[in-house]
Scaffold this motif. Sequence first.
Motif, PDB file in Angstrom:
ATOM      1  N   VAL A 138       0.833  -1.199   0.000  1.00 22.05           N
ATOM      2  CA  VAL A 138       0.000   0.000   0.000  1.00 22.05           C
ATOM      3  C   VAL A 138       0.873   1.256   0.000  1.00 22.05           C
ATOM      4  O   VAL A 138       0.620   2.205  -0.768  1.00 22.05           O
ATOM      5  CB  VAL A 138      -0.956  -0.005   1.204  1.00 22.05           C
ATOM      6  N   SER A 198       2.442   1.807  -3.413  1.00 19.69           N
ATOM      7  CA  SER A 198       1.494   2.284  -4.421  1.00 19.69           C
ATOM      8  C   SER A 198       1.192   3.760  -4.234  1.00 19.69           C
ATOM      9  O   SER A 198       1.099   4.512  -5.218  1.00 19.69           O
ATOM     10  CB  SER A 198       0.211   1.458  -4.381  1.00 19.69           C
ATOM     11  N   VAL A 199       1.051   4.213  -2.989  1.00 19.44           N
ATOM     12  CA  VAL A 199       0.767   5.626  -2.735  1.00 19.44           C
ATOM     13  C   VAL A 199       1.951   6.491  -3.163  1.00 19.44           C
ATOM     14  O   VAL A 199       1.775   7.550  -3.785  1.00 19.44           O
ATOM     15  CB  VAL A 199       0.411   5.854  -1.250  1.00 19.44           C
ATOM     16  N   GLU A 240       1.977   6.568  -7.030  1.00 20.12           N
ATOM     17  CA  GLU A 240       0.856   7.319  -7.611  1.00 20.12           C
ATOM     18  C   GLU A 240       0.999   8.825  -7.436  1.00 20.12           C
ATOM     19  O   GLU A 240       0.375   9.594  -8.167  1.00 20.12           O
ATOM     20  CB  GLU A 240      -0.450   6.865  -6.965  1.00 20.12           C
ATOM     21  N   THR A 261      -4.636   8.468   3.338  1.00 15.56           N
ATOM     22  CA  THR A 261      -4.774   7.594   2.171  1.00 15.56           C
ATOM     23  C   THR A 261      -4.337   6.174   2.490  1.00 15.56           C
ATOM     24  O   THR A 261      -5.033   5.197   2.170  1.00 15.56           O
ATOM     25  CB  THR A 261      -3.950   8.145   0.996  1.00 15.56           C
ATOM     26  N   VAL A 262      -3.187   6.031   3.132  1.00 15.49           N
ATOM     27  CA  VAL A 262      -2.666   4.701   3.431  1.00 15.49           C
ATOM     28  C   VAL A 262      -3.562   3.968   4.426  1.00 15.49           C
ATOM     29  O   VAL A 262      -3.915   2.799   4.219  1.00 15.49           O
ATOM     30  CB  VAL A 262      -1.223   4.791   3.971  1.00 15.49           C
ATOM     31  N   GLU A 293      -6.683   4.467   5.084  1.00 12.17           N
ATOM     32  CA  GLU A 293      -7.976   4.160   4.461  1.00 12.17           C
ATOM     33  C   GLU A 293      -7.869   2.906   3.599  1.00 12.17           C
ATOM     34  O   GLU A 293      -8.749   2.030   3.627  1.00 12.17           O
ATOM     35  CB  GLU A 293      -8.424   5.350   3.619  1.00 12.17           C
ATOM     36  N   ARG A 294      -6.782   2.786   2.845  1.00 11.95           N
ATOM     37  CA  ARG A 294      -6.610   1.597   1.998  1.00 11.95           C
ATOM     38  C   ARG A 294      -6.369   0.343   2.846  1.00 11.95           C
ATOM     39  O   ARG A 294      -6.840  -0.752   2.504  1.00 11.95           O
ATOM     40  CB  ARG A 294      -5.458   1.809   1.021  1.00 11.95           C
ATOM     41  N   ASP A 338      -9.698  -0.720   4.141  1.00 13.72           N
ATOM     42  CA  ASP A 338     -10.464  -1.358   3.072  1.00 13.72           C
ATOM     43  C   ASP A 338      -9.977  -2.789   2.823  1.00 13.72           C
ATOM     44  O   ASP A 338     -10.778  -3.703   2.604  1.00 13.72           O
ATOM     45  CB  ASP A 338     -10.362  -0.555   1.773  1.00 13.72           C
ATOM     46  N   ASN A 339      -8.675  -2.979   2.872  1.00 13.33           N
ATOM     47  CA  ASN A 339      -8.113  -4.310   2.643  1.00 13.33           C
ATOM     48  C   ASN A 339      -8.491  -5.287   3.757  1.00 13.33           C
ATOM     49  O   ASN A 339      -8.630  -6.487   3.513  1.00 13.33           O
ATOM     50  CB  ASN A 339      -6.590  -4.231   2.519  1.00 13.33           C
TER      51      ASN A 339
END
Length: 216
Positions: free
Chosen positions: A22, A25-26, A29, A70-71, A73-74, A77-78
């Motif tokens: 994660v 990816s952040v 991006e 952001t991290v 939150e992801r 979600d995971n």
Amino acid sequence: MEAVVFDLDGVLVDSEKLWDDVRRSVVAEHGGTWEEEATRALQGMSTPEWADYLVTRLGTKLTPEQVAETVVERMTDNYSGRPPLLPDAEETVRAVAERHPVAIASSSPPVLINTFLDATNLSGLVPVAISSEQVRAGKPAPDVYLAAAARLGISPENCAAVEDSTNGLRAALAAGMTVIGVPNPHFPPDPSVLAKAAAVLDGVGELPSALAALEG
């Protein structure tokens, strides 16, 4: 041994690789550049510390607050309400709690610690759960372990700590606890640090037997 303090990520929850994926990816991006040493450097940092690292060291084009949001939150979600438990994790906490007060001292934010406790119905057996967000400094500083011992009302020297990463092992050792290593297979700890552990296990399910052996 009067109490046992568990790390969460890599000890009870199979999440170290997920955190790494994660964060990578952040960074990618949002205009940053990942450095291979970042993976181990970030392990054990508190949320404000790793968010700042992703911005100031890796060049992510967000504020630290945005990175953290952001991290996390992801990650939430995971988890999808059920974190990826490691084998025997829930059963081991229950078994240890029959004989000792237990605590969690983790670098995860409180929301993810609570997700674990709620999903496993362990809240009633784990009276103390502290995130490194709630202390001055994350691992390898001993703060989160010292805070856990203080809330339990037990001297750190009379606590065992269960850890998987280099920074986590260093934090528990610095706190003066008896350290039990459960090396992470994805990111093995520094052998010279692991060598300082009182016991090294292949999995957390071996913990009750290891504690019995250490207690004589």
